[in-house]
Scaffold this active site. Structure first.
Site, mmCIF file in Angstrom:
data_model
loop_
_atom_site.group_PDB
_atom_site.id
_atom_site.type_symbol
_atom_site.label_atom_id
_atom_site.label_comp_id
_atom_site.label_asym_id
_atom_site.label_seq_id
_atom_site.Cartn_x
_atom_site.Cartn_y
_atom_site.Cartn_z
ATOM 1 N N ASP A 152 -6.760 -3.550 -7.327
ATOM 2 C CA ASP A 152 -7.462 -4.098 -6.173
ATOM 3 C C ASP A 152 -7.696 -5.579 -6.418
ATOM 4 O O ASP A 152 -7.872 -6.009 -7.572
ATOM 5 C CB ASP A 152 -8.804 -3.388 -5.960
ATOM 6 C CG ASP A 152 -9.429 -3.759 -4.618
ATOM 7 O OD1 ASP A 152 -9.195 -3.029 -3.635
ATOM 8 O OD2 ASP A 152 -10.141 -4.781 -4.556
ATOM 9 N N TYR A 159 -14.621 -12.978 0.527
ATOM 10 C CA TYR A 159 -15.424 -11.808 0.149
ATOM 11 C C TYR A 159 -16.713 -12.236 -0.555
ATOM 12 O O TYR A 159 -17.788 -11.686 -0.309
ATOM 13 C CB TYR A 159 -14.630 -10.884 -0.769
ATOM 14 C CG TYR A 159 -13.642 -10.004 -0.045
ATOM 15 C CD1 TYR A 159 -14.074 -9.052 0.874
ATOM 16 C CD2 TYR A 159 -12.281 -10.110 -0.285
ATOM 17 C CE1 TYR A 159 -13.178 -8.236 1.539
ATOM 18 C CE2 TYR A 159 -11.375 -9.290 0.374
ATOM 19 C CZ TYR A 159 -11.822 -8.358 1.295
ATOM 20 O OH TYR A 159 -10.932 -7.562 1.953
ATOM 21 N N ARG A 163 -3.435 6.129 0.416
ATOM 22 C CA ARG A 163 -3.995 7.236 1.166
ATOM 23 C C ARG A 163 -3.001 7.993 2.039
ATOM 24 O O ARG A 163 -3.313 9.059 2.554
ATOM 25 C CB ARG A 163 -5.156 6.735 2.025
ATOM 26 C CG ARG A 163 -6.364 6.307 1.199
ATOM 27 C CD ARG A 163 -7.408 5.636 2.070
ATOM 28 N NE ARG A 163 -6.928 4.356 2.577
ATOM 29 C CZ ARG A 163 -7.586 3.632 3.481
ATOM 30 N NH1 ARG A 163 -8.720 4.078 3.988
ATOM 31 N NH2 ARG A 163 -7.112 2.470 3.878
ATOM 32 N N ARG A 222 0.820 -1.213 0.000
ATOM 33 C CA ARG A 222 0.000 0.000 0.000
ATOM 34 C C ARG A 222 0.857 1.268 0.000
ATOM 35 O O ARG A 222 0.461 2.292 0.556
ATOM 36 C CB ARG A 222 -0.969 0.015 1.192
ATOM 37 C CG ARG A 222 -2.030 -1.072 1.125
ATOM 38 C CD ARG A 222 -3.029 -0.950 2.257
ATOM 39 N NE ARG A 222 -3.922 -2.101 2.300
ATOM 40 C CZ ARG A 222 -4.544 -2.516 3.397
ATOM 41 N NH1 ARG A 222 -4.382 -1.876 4.536
ATOM 42 N NH2 ARG A 222 -5.342 -3.561 3.357
ATOM 43 N N ARG A 272 -7.272 11.091 -6.703
ATOM 44 C CA ARG A 272 -8.402 10.186 -6.549
ATOM 45 C C ARG A 272 -9.652 10.885 -6.020
ATOM 46 O O ARG A 272 -10.674 10.226 -5.744
ATOM 47 C CB ARG A 272 -8.043 9.067 -5.559
ATOM 48 C CG ARG A 272 -7.287 7.868 -6.095
ATOM 49 C CD ARG A 272 -8.143 6.864 -6.846
ATOM 50 N NE ARG A 272 -9.485 6.699 -6.332
ATOM 51 C CZ ARG A 272 -9.817 5.946 -5.279
ATOM 52 N NH1 ARG A 272 -8.894 5.283 -4.618
ATOM 53 N NH2 ARG A 272 -11.073 5.858 -4.896
#
Length: 366
Positions: free
Chosen positions: A95, A170, A50, A46, A59
């Site tokens: 992703d 998921y 962010r 990552r 983004r």
């Protein structure tokens, strides 16, 4: 799918032998192959995300899945941490649910929640709706990788995908889960359906990674983020065959294969058997201990606790030095975090960590 070529992958020539120069001779790829390197290579899971203000800006008005499908945007986001931190490898911005969406699953990535599946898997007909994917289904990934390889030069690019168990979780849960209760209930109660689901996801994952390799990535990482929820016996019975299918399917691709999970200290031996060249280790298991469990025929990757980066620099420095030292017990070590960069991390700290790892490990080069 067309036969895969590694001619332009920057790692292997047609005869399978590593090329001299370029990403193949980078410290990152050499460490993955358990070869001497000038310093311990470092990158962060990552690292594109962010924690970077430039990422948040680019983004601001673009949804996650949409951003993953725009090659030029993917390339820019992937390059941001390379420019800022001087890391030894880039990792493709994407992703883990991108190939599942391409396979026809109705899902969305909801801000603050994660992947949400419209119709969770409950029966055999739900598995049948997950169709095989082709290169055309993920042409945006192919294009993004080619853009990045041209831009990165000697810096290797890591491709990635989610492992069958994590993707299955998921799809069965309908979204993120702390207990994986529905997943385990299906796994234990309907093993035939479970294995059919994981086999279908393994095919999708392998096809997705092959697209990335063919487009030019220098390594791949298979993320099994939730595998730590299982016992070793359950991992071997319900998960290992499907992860091994993916990793063995890339054996002739000419690129190092990394396998990573969280909370997998008791699974490291089994994960090492799945067929990767490098096993990622989270912060709970010291690297020297992990090496004994995995075996000396594998390199290791890790394993600074991401929360340490929020502490004073003196603490960060001590922990970084400890991990570099423990990594010397392994035949190859790629410095990383034990999981992803936290959003509140100061980017300047990441830059300082890269410089420190290079400085400390270079003293012992050769």
């Amino acid at each position: 799918m067309a036969a895969m070529s590694t001619e332009n992958a920057g790692v292997a020539a047609r005869d399978g032998e590593p090329r001299r120069g370029g990403p193949a001779d980078s410290p990152f790829v050499r460490a993955c192959r358990r070869e001497p390197a000038g310093h311990t290579p470092v990158w962060f899971m990552r690292q594109a995300g962010r924690s970077l203000p430039e990422y948040r800006e680019i983004r601001a008005n673009v949804g996650m899945l949409d951003s993953c499908r725009r090659p030029e945007l993917v390339a820019e986001i992937t390059l941001q941490p390379v420019r800022r931190h001087g890391v030894d490898a880039a990792i493709l911005f994407s992703d883990i649910v991108v190939p599942v969406a391409a396979a026809g699953v109705d899902l969305d990535i909801v801000p603050g929640t994660g992947p949400v599946v419209a119709e969770p898997v409950r029966a055999a007909e739900d598995v049948e709706r997950i169709r095989p994917i082709t290169r055309d289904d993920v042409s945006f990934v192919d294009e993004a990788v080619r853009l990045l390889v041209a831009e990165l030069g000697d810096t290797p690019l890591i491709g990635f995908a989610g492992a069958p168990f994590t993707l299955a979780s998921y799809l069965v849960e309908g979204g993120p889960s702390r207990t994986h209760a529905r997943t385990k209930a299906l796994m234990y109660g309907q093993p035939e359906l479970w294995h059919a689901l994981c086999a279908r996801l393994a095919e999708v994952t392998l096809a997705f990674l092959r697209v990335q390799v063919d487009a030019g990535v220098s390594a791949v990482q298979l993320f099994d983020s939730w595998a730590g929820a299982l016992s070793e016996a359950d991992y071997r019975r319900y998960v290992l065959p499907h992860s091994a299918y993916v990793l063995s399917g890339l054996e002739s691709a000419g690129v190092p294969r990394i396998h990573f999970g969280v909370g997998t200290g008791e699974l490291l031996t089994a994960m090492g058997e799945a067929g990767a060249d490098v096993v990622g280790v989270d912060w709970r298991t010291p690297l020297d201990v992990a090496t004994r469990r995995i075996g000396r025929d594998k390199a290791v990757q890790g394993n600074l606790d991401p929360t340490v980066l929020l502490a004073p620099w003196s603490v960060v420095e001590t922990e970084v030095r400890r991990i570099v030292e423990q990594g010397r017990a392994a035949p190859g070590h790629v410095f990383n975090l034990g999981h992803g960069v936290l959003p509140e991390t100061d980017p300047d700290v990441l830059t300082r960590v890269v410089a420190l790892v290079h400085e400390v490990s270079a003293r012992h080069a050769g």
